[in-house]
Motif scaffolding. Structure first.
Motif, short mmCIF file in Angstrom:
data_model
loop_
_atom_site.label_atom_id
_atom_site.label_comp_id
_atom_site.label_asym_id
_atom_site.label_seq_id
_atom_site.Cartn_x
_atom_site.Cartn_y
_atom_site.Cartn_z
N GLY A 8 0.78 -1.23 0.00
CA GLY A 8 0.00 0.00 0.00
C GLY A 8 0.82 1.28 0.00
O GLY A 8 0.27 2.35 0.09
N LEU A 9 2.14 1.19 -0.11
CA LEU A 9 2.98 2.39 -0.13
C LEU A 9 3.75 2.49 -1.43
O LEU A 9 4.14 1.47 -2.00
CB LEU A 9 3.99 2.36 1.02
CG LEU A 9 3.44 2.35 2.43
CD1 LEU A 9 4.57 2.19 3.42
CD2 LEU A 9 2.67 3.62 2.71
N THR A 10 3.95 3.69 -1.90
CA THR A 10 4.83 3.90 -3.04
C THR A 10 5.86 4.95 -2.65
O THR A 10 5.60 5.81 -1.80
CB THR A 10 4.06 4.38 -4.29
OG1 THR A 10 3.35 5.57 -3.97
CG2 THR A 10 3.10 3.32 -4.79
N ALA A 11 7.04 4.88 -3.26
CA ALA A 11 8.11 5.84 -2.97
C ALA A 11 8.68 6.35 -4.29
O ALA A 11 8.91 5.56 -5.22
CB ALA A 11 9.21 5.17 -2.15
N HIS A 12 8.91 7.64 -4.36
CA HIS A 12 9.43 8.26 -5.56
C HIS A 12 10.51 9.27 -5.18
O HIS A 12 10.56 9.75 -4.05
CB HIS A 12 8.32 8.99 -6.33
CG HIS A 12 7.13 8.13 -6.58
ND1 HIS A 12 7.17 7.02 -7.38
CD2 HIS A 12 5.86 8.19 -6.09
CE1 HIS A 12 5.99 6.45 -7.40
NE2 HIS A 12 5.17 7.14 -6.62
N ALA A 13 11.36 9.62 -6.15
CA ALA A 13 12.36 10.66 -5.95
C ALA A 13 11.96 11.86 -6.81
O ALA A 13 11.55 11.69 -7.96
CB ALA A 13 13.74 10.16 -6.36
N VAL A 14 12.10 13.04 -6.25
CA VAL A 14 11.71 14.25 -6.98
C VAL A 14 12.84 15.27 -6.90
O VAL A 14 13.32 15.60 -5.81
CB VAL A 14 10.42 14.87 -6.40
CG1 VAL A 14 10.04 16.12 -7.17
CG2 VAL A 14 9.28 13.86 -6.41
#
Length: 126
Positions: A8-14
């Motif tokens: 249920g979690l997503t991780a991204h780099a910005v």
């Protein structure tokens, strides 16, 4: 983001790009004016972060890298597991925290050597 992805979690780099925010408040007035001419506003810099956090498209899987609010392919080094584990370990030591086990903080006089270890031509910003 608390939807999509494994568990249920997503991780991204910005990478917001060059943003003229309050971080530059200690620079001269002339430098600040120059930055304002070329840099994004704080609101513009936050756009990619808000997209990653709210747009449905980014909730389907982890690992997006957004530059100036546009998905990009990150460097090949960013996909190397061993490098990621090493960076995580060094970061824990510098911060004096660990995910598992006892913390092993890195001594102040050893930090520059650890941060540049194995990185040819690396310099530590002051």
């Amino acid at each position: 983001r608390f939807s999509g992805g494994e568990g249920g979690l997503t991780a991204h780099a910005v990478n917001p790009g060059f943003v003229c925010s309050d971080i530059w408040r200690h620079k001269s007035e002339r430098t600040q004016r120059l930055y304002q001419m070329y840099a994004k506003t704080s609101s513009q810099g936050a756009e990619g972060i808000l997209r990653a956090a709210t747009e449905e498209h980014y909730g389907n899987r982890s690992g997006y890298y957004l530059v100036d609010s546009v998905p990009r392919v990150s460097s090949t080094l960013s996909y190397e597991e061993a490098a990621a584990e090493w960076l995580w370990s060094v970061s824990e030591g510098l911060a004096g925290v660990v995910s598992f086990g006892e913390p092993e903080p890195i001594a102040e006089d050893e930090r520059e050597a650890v941060m540049t270890e194995g990185v040819e031509g690396a310099e530590v910003c002051e």
